[in-house]
Design a protein around this motif. Structure first.
Motif, short mmCIF file in Angstrom:
data_model
loop_
_atom_site.label_atom_id
_atom_site.label_comp_id
_atom_site.label_asym_id
_atom_site.label_seq_id
_atom_site.Cartn_x
_atom_site.Cartn_y
_atom_site.Cartn_z
N ARG A 194 0.85 -1.19 0.00
CA ARG A 194 0.00 0.00 0.00
C ARG A 194 0.88 1.24 0.00
NH1 ARG A 194 -5.28 1.08 3.70
NH2 ARG A 194 -5.99 2.89 2.52
N ARG A 195 0.60 2.14 -0.94
CA ARG A 195 1.31 3.40 -1.06
C ARG A 195 0.30 4.52 -1.21
NH1 ARG A 195 6.39 1.93 -5.14
NH2 ARG A 195 7.40 0.42 -3.74
N GLY A 196 -0.32 4.91 -0.11
CA GLY A 196 -1.35 5.96 -0.16
C GLY A 196 -2.57 5.47 -0.90
N ASP A 197 -2.95 6.22 -1.95
CA ASP A 197 -4.13 5.86 -2.74
C ASP A 197 -3.81 4.83 -3.81
OD1 ASP A 197 -5.74 7.61 -1.33
OD2 ASP A 197 -5.39 9.27 -2.73
N SER A 198 -2.58 4.36 -3.85
CA SER A 198 -2.15 3.38 -4.85
C SER A 198 -1.61 2.14 -4.15
CB SER A 198 -1.04 3.95 -5.74
OG SER A 198 -1.49 5.08 -6.43
N ALA A 199 -1.48 1.09 -4.93
CA ALA A 199 -0.81 -0.13 -4.46
C ALA A 199 0.32 -0.42 -5.44
CB ALA A 199 -1.78 -1.30 -4.40
N ALA A 237 -5.25 -10.57 -11.63
CA ALA A 237 -6.64 -10.17 -11.38
C ALA A 237 -6.98 -10.27 -9.89
CB ALA A 237 -7.59 -11.04 -12.20
N GLU A 238 -6.51 -11.31 -9.21
CA GLU A 238 -6.75 -11.45 -7.77
C GLU A 238 -6.03 -10.35 -7.01
OE1 GLU A 238 -7.83 -12.85 -3.91
OE2 GLU A 238 -8.78 -12.89 -5.88
N ALA A 239 -4.81 -10.01 -7.42
CA ALA A 239 -4.07 -8.94 -6.77
C ALA A 239 -4.83 -7.62 -6.89
CB ALA A 239 -2.67 -8.82 -7.38
N GLU A 240 -5.33 -7.33 -8.07
CA GLU A 240 -6.09 -6.10 -8.28
C GLU A 240 -7.37 -6.10 -7.45
OE1 GLU A 240 -4.52 -5.45 -12.88
OE2 GLU A 240 -6.56 -6.22 -12.53
N TRP A 280 -7.90 -2.39 0.65
CA TRP A 280 -7.29 -1.09 0.91
C TRP A 280 -8.05 0.08 0.27
CZ3 TRP A 280 -1.85 -3.14 -0.79
CH2 TRP A 280 -1.34 -3.99 0.21
N GLY A 281 -8.99 -0.22 -0.61
CA GLY A 281 -9.74 0.85 -1.26
C GLY A 281 -8.93 1.72 -2.19
N VAL A 282 -7.82 1.20 -2.70
CA VAL A 282 -6.98 2.00 -3.59
C VAL A 282 -7.60 2.08 -4.98
CG1 VAL A 282 -4.89 1.49 -2.28
CG2 VAL A 282 -5.47 0.10 -4.27
N ARG A 283 -7.15 3.06 -5.74
CA ARG A 283 -7.72 3.29 -7.08
C ARG A 283 -6.74 3.07 -8.21
NH1 ARG A 283 -10.78 8.88 -5.56
NH2 ARG A 283 -11.58 8.09 -3.62
N GLU A 284 -5.50 2.72 -7.85
CA GLU A 284 -4.49 2.57 -8.89
C GLU A 284 -3.48 1.50 -8.47
OE1 GLU A 284 -2.35 5.89 -11.32
OE2 GLU A 284 -1.12 5.49 -9.54
N MET A 285 -3.08 0.68 -9.43
CA MET A 285 -1.99 -0.26 -9.22
C MET A 285 -0.80 0.28 -9.99
SD MET A 285 -1.38 -3.30 -7.72
CE MET A 285 -2.50 -4.68 -7.92
N GLN A 286 0.39 0.20 -9.34
CA GLN A 286 1.63 0.63 -9.97
C GLN A 286 2.61 -0.51 -9.95
OE1 GLN A 286 3.05 3.93 -7.64
NE2 GLN A 286 1.44 5.30 -8.35
N LEU A 297 7.82 2.97 -14.90
CA LEU A 297 6.62 2.87 -14.10
C LEU A 297 5.42 2.59 -15.01
CD1 LEU A 297 5.19 3.30 -11.32
CD2 LEU A 297 4.89 5.69 -12.03
N LEU A 298 4.67 1.54 -14.68
CA LEU A 298 3.41 1.23 -15.35
C LEU A 298 2.29 1.43 -14.34
CD1 LEU A 298 4.24 -2.15 -17.19
CD2 LEU A 298 4.67 0.18 -17.96
N VAL A 299 1.15 1.93 -14.79
CA VAL A 299 0.02 2.17 -13.90
C VAL A 299 -1.29 1.69 -14.53
CG1 VAL A 299 1.12 4.17 -12.80
CG2 VAL A 299 -0.40 4.52 -14.76
N LYS A 300 -2.23 1.37 -13.66
CA LYS A 300 -3.57 0.98 -14.11
C LYS A 300 -4.58 1.53 -13.12
CE LYS A 300 -6.57 -2.98 -15.08
NZ LYS A 300 -6.64 -4.45 -15.15
N ALA A 301 -5.60 2.21 -13.64
CA ALA A 301 -6.70 2.66 -12.80
C ALA A 301 -7.55 1.45 -12.45
CB ALA A 301 -7.54 3.71 -13.53
#
Length: 174
Positions: free
Chosen positions: A79-84, A106-109, A116-122, A169-173
């Motif tokens: 967990r990194r704030g609003d991201s994971a 998919a399970e990780a997302e 954690w209620g995060v909105r982005e995976m990095q 860095l790769l990201v996904k909402a």
């Protein structure tokens, strides 16, 4: 094989998880799958303390994936704030290419949103890994062009075979 099961790693899993990560990325065994980094890096991917640090870290978990009681994959979620952050992803080389990695991702997302209620995976990927980056792009990840240096001179992360390695860095909402 049965459907995979997921659980958080414990201290006793560290030696087996280290073997799994090393087999997926380094040496001849890694060439049995498609995620090998053996063309770019020699030496180790991590060490026992590196795996233990992920298992013990606050705001982090190392997810163990088992089939029929055997560890077949793992991934780090932090967990990194609003991201994971998604890292230390490994699938046994002989099982790569059969869809297990998609299930684990998919399970990780799902977990980071639910827990954690995060909105982005990095994640960060070595930029020369075009095939791997393309795999993540097909799963909705976007290249950012944001680079960070490879830890040259720190053999805990491998011995580079080239001098142009860096992480993107790769990201996904979510």
């Amino acid at each position: 094989m049965s459907n995979p099961t997921f659980r958080d790693a414990v201290e006793a899993d560290v030696p087996e998880l280290l073997k799994l990560v090393e087999s997926a990325y380094r040496g001849e065994a890694s060439r049995g799958g498609w995620t090998t980094e053996a063309d770019y890096l020699d030496g180790q991917r991590t060490d026992e303390q590196g795996v233990r640090d992920v298992v013990e870290a606050a705001n982090s978990t190392l997810v163990v994936v088992e089939q029929d009681g055997v560890i077949v994959a793992c991934c780090q979620l932090e967990r990194r704030g609003d991201s994971a952050y998604f890292g230390m992803f490994a699938v046994r080389p002989e099982l790569q290419g059969a869809g297990l990695g998609k299930v684990v991702l998919a399970e990780a997302e799902r977990r980071v949103v639910a827990d954690w209620g995060v909105r982005e995976m990095q994640m960060t990927v070595i930029q020369v890994r075009a095939e791997l980056i393309a795999w993540y792009e097909r799963r909705g990840y976007r290249r950012t062009g944001q680079m960070s240096p490879f830890p040259y001179g720190d053999e805990r992360f491998g011995i580079p075979r080239r001098d142009d390695l860096q992480f993107e860095l790769l990201v996904k909402a979510l």
